[in-house]
Structure formats: structure tokens, C-alpha cells
Design an enzyme around this catalytic site. Structure first.
Site, PDB file in Angstrom:
ATOM      1  N   SER A 244       0.859  -1.054  -0.082  1.00  0.00           N
ATOM      2  CA  SER A 244      -0.100  -0.005  -0.042  1.00  0.00           C
ATOM      3  C   SER A 244       0.763   1.227   0.084  1.00  0.00           C
ATOM      4  CB  SER A 244      -1.111   0.176   1.081  1.00  0.00           C
ATOM      5  OG  SER A 244      -1.861   0.939   1.039  1.00  0.00           O
TER       6      SER A 244
ATOM      7  N   LYS B  62     -19.799  17.699   3.243  1.00  0.00           N
ATOM      8  CA  LYS B  62     -18.817  17.804   4.350  1.00  0.00           C
ATOM      9  C   LYS B  62     -18.571  16.653   5.231  1.00  0.00           C
ATOM     10  CE  LYS B  62     -16.187  20.298   7.219  1.00  0.00           C
ATOM     11  NZ  LYS B  62     -14.807  20.551   6.731  1.00  0.00           N
TER      12      LYS B  62
END
Length: 339
Positions: free
Chosen positions: A167, A219
Site C-alpha cells: 500500500s 462535508k
């Protein structure tokens, strides 16, 4: 009695003076220590000399006097020939990055790269030993950017993976001009994962209301305590896909020989498999590579030491334990096999 009272007063004044002096000295020492801690210390170890000391100790225990004398003569001749060389030899700088979920080693890496790039040239080489299972996107993005600085400076970069570069760890490793992997090192995991629990039904069961106010439609997409919507899930998934797209583009930029579409599935591969997939360029350990470089160049291991206070050490220790537990359980969930 008058003499005793005067003597007691003298002792009290003396004690007060000593306490004041002690406090002043302690404050100065604390400020000095804080200054040193903030600046940190750059340590440099010449690995050629380190290996030579170990070799000589072994030789003294095994070889006879005539053999030792012959070796000493040969080494002296080589050293003299090297001194007569008109140009300085190649220098190899070795850096270490042991990453956790937060990429805490990033701060040290930044200082090490900055220091080395002040001296390194295109004739030299920088070797970075990367060990990380990945972590936060923004942290590993910045860590990878430090290695990009080396590539942009035109200094050859070799990345060695002895255990794992997955990763975010592979995001760093792929930047190398050459990537070495140990036979059973883990590489890949080019994917993005995010997960969180949701306690909305538990709160609702106990008649607990949870309110969250936002300005901006997205948001907050998913929440721990509120009721998640399908629209929020779709947006969250869209953000993950966007990060994955950027990840794949980054890997493809620095390893054009790699079939990104084939390997960007979140899967991991061991060293020899990684070589077949072009995730690595060579099979070998960092010890093998650095030992070879010691016979060809002057090799220096560079490490920036940031001194920490006791509470920082305890916090870092607890964080490391938590990281190990998370990685252990993640490995079990992914059905990795261990010997």
C-alpha cells in the site's frame, strides 16, 4: 539560644539560595535539552569501517600470523592505490524507513534526505530500506514525495524491501530506479480501504438523539453515530475510487514497465512473484546489496535522531503496539500464511 536562632536563620538562607540556584540550573538545562531535541542529531556510520572491524576480529581468531601479515600487506597496497586516485570514489548513502500507520518516521526521513542531497551527486547512490504495510494517505503521500526529491535531483535511488512494502509502503518503493525484494518480502496492495462502525441503531434503541450540523453537501458523508444515507455511501465510495485512481497513476508514472491494471487490485505478492509482475527488479536482501556496495564504494548509513521526552516515548510505544495488533488482525482477515 540566640546563637542557635542565628544559625538556624543562616541554614534557612543557605537552603533557599541552593534551591533557587538548583531551579535556575534546571530551567537552563531543560531549555537546552528542548533546543537539542527540536534540532535533533544526524548520525553517520561508515559501514566500510564497521565491516572491516568485524572481519579483522574474525581473522585474528581464525588465521595464523603469516596469513594475517599477507592480508595486511594486500590491504595496505589497495589503500595506497585508492589514495592516489585523482577522482573521489563513489559514495553510497543508506537510509532506513520503518513506517507505521501514521508514517511517524517521515520527520526523520525529511531531514536525512535534505542532508544527503547537499553532498550526493549523480555519481553517487542513495539506498533506502523501506519497511511498511501502509497507512494514512496524506502521510505516505508526503513520505513518497521525499523519495521523489532524490529522483528529481538526479541521484540514483535503490529501494530495498526485506519484509514488507505494501500500500503506502509500495507507493514509496515504486519510486526507486531499482527495487530489490527479499524472496519472501510482501509487495503490492495497491488499493484503498476505509472502514468505520456505526452506532446509530444502538443509540436509537436507547432513545438517544444524535445531531450533526454541516455546511456543504458533502462535508460529512459517513458518520459514526448518525444514520448513514445511500447518497453518503456513494460519495464516500467515489472518494475512495478517486484516491485509488491517483495511486495507480502515481505507480504507473514511476514504473512504466508495470501493468498497473493487472496489479492494482489490492492483492499482495511475495518477492519472487513480485519480480514476475514487475513490482520489483531484482531478488535479494538489503544485506547482500549493501555488502556488495561496500567492496565497490564508500558506504555511509545516515540516521537523524529526534530525541523524545518520556511521555512521547510512552505514547510512541503504545502506538506501535496498536499498529502491530491492527496489522496482525488485518493479516488474519486477508488469510496470509505464516511459518
Amino acid at each position: 539560644m540566640e546563637w542557635l536562632a542565628e544559625y538556624t536563620m543562616f541554614l534557612a538562607k543557605a537552603f533557599t539560595f541552593v534551591v533557587v540556584v538548583f531551579l535556575i540550573v534546571s530551567m537552563i538545562a531543560a531549555l537546552k535539552a528542548r533546543s537539542k531535541r527540536e534540532e535533533g542529531t544526524l548520525t553517520v556510520v561508515r559501514l566500510n569501517e564497521q565491516l572491516q572491524r568485524m572481519t579483522e576480529k574474525l581473522e585474528n581468531a581464525i588465521l595464523n600470523k603469516s596469513a594475517l601479515k599477507a592480508l595486511a600487506k594486500t590491504r595496505k597496497a589497495k589503500a595506497k592505490a585508492k589514495e592516489k586516485a585523482s577522482e573521489p570514489g563513489k559514495r553510497v548513502y543508506v537510509l532506513n524507513f520503518n513506517g507505521d500507520i501514521k508514517a511517524s518516521a517521515l520527520d526523520n526521513l525529511r531531514h536525512e534526505v535534505t542532508a544527503v542531497l547537499e553532498l550526493a551527486t549523480e555519481k553517487d547512490e542513495i539506498v533506502v530500506k523501506v519497511e511498511s504495510g501502509g497507512g494514512m494517505v496524506h502521510a505516505y503521500g508526503l513520505a513518497a514525495s521525499q523519495l521523489v526529491r532524490i529522483r528529481d535531483a538526479g541521484v540514483p535511488l535503490t529501494v530495498c524491501v526485506d519484509k514488507v512494502a505494501a500500500s503506502g509502503g509500495y507507493m514509496m518503493a515504486c519510486i526507486g530506479d531499482k527495487v530489490l525484494a527479499a524472496p519472501f518480502a510482501i509487495l503490492g496492495s495497491i488499493g484503498v480501504v476505509a472502514q468505520m462502525p456505526n452506532f446509530h441503531r444502538v443509540l436509537k434503541k436507547h432513545d438517544v438523539d444524535y445531531e450533526m450540523l454541516t455546511a456543504g453537501e458533502y462535508k460529512r458523508t459517513l458518520t459514526l453515530f448518525g444514520e448513514n444515507t445511500e447518497k453518503g455511501r456513494e460519495k464516500f465510495q467515489e472518494d475512495l475510487e478517486n484516491i485509488h485512481r491517483l495511486f495507480k497513476s502515481f505507480v504507473g508514472q514511476y514504473r512504466p514497465q508495470l501493468n498497473v491494471a493487472e496489479v492494482a487490485t489490492g492483492e499482495i505478492w511475495f518477492g519472487t512473484e513480485a519480480l514476475e509482475k514487475a513490482l520489483a527488479d531484482e531478488i535479494g536482501t538489503s544485506d547482500q546489496y549493501i555488502s556488495r556496495m561496500i567492496h565497490e564504494a564508500d558506504v555511509f548509513e545516515v540516521h537523524y535522531v529526534h530525541r523524545k521526552r518520556l511521555q512521547e516515548k510512552l505514547s510512541a510505544g503504545m502506538s506501535a503496539v496498536a499498529d502491530r495488533l491492527l496489522l496482525t488482525w488485518a493479516s488474519r482477515f486477508h488469510n496470509q500464511r505464516f511459518w
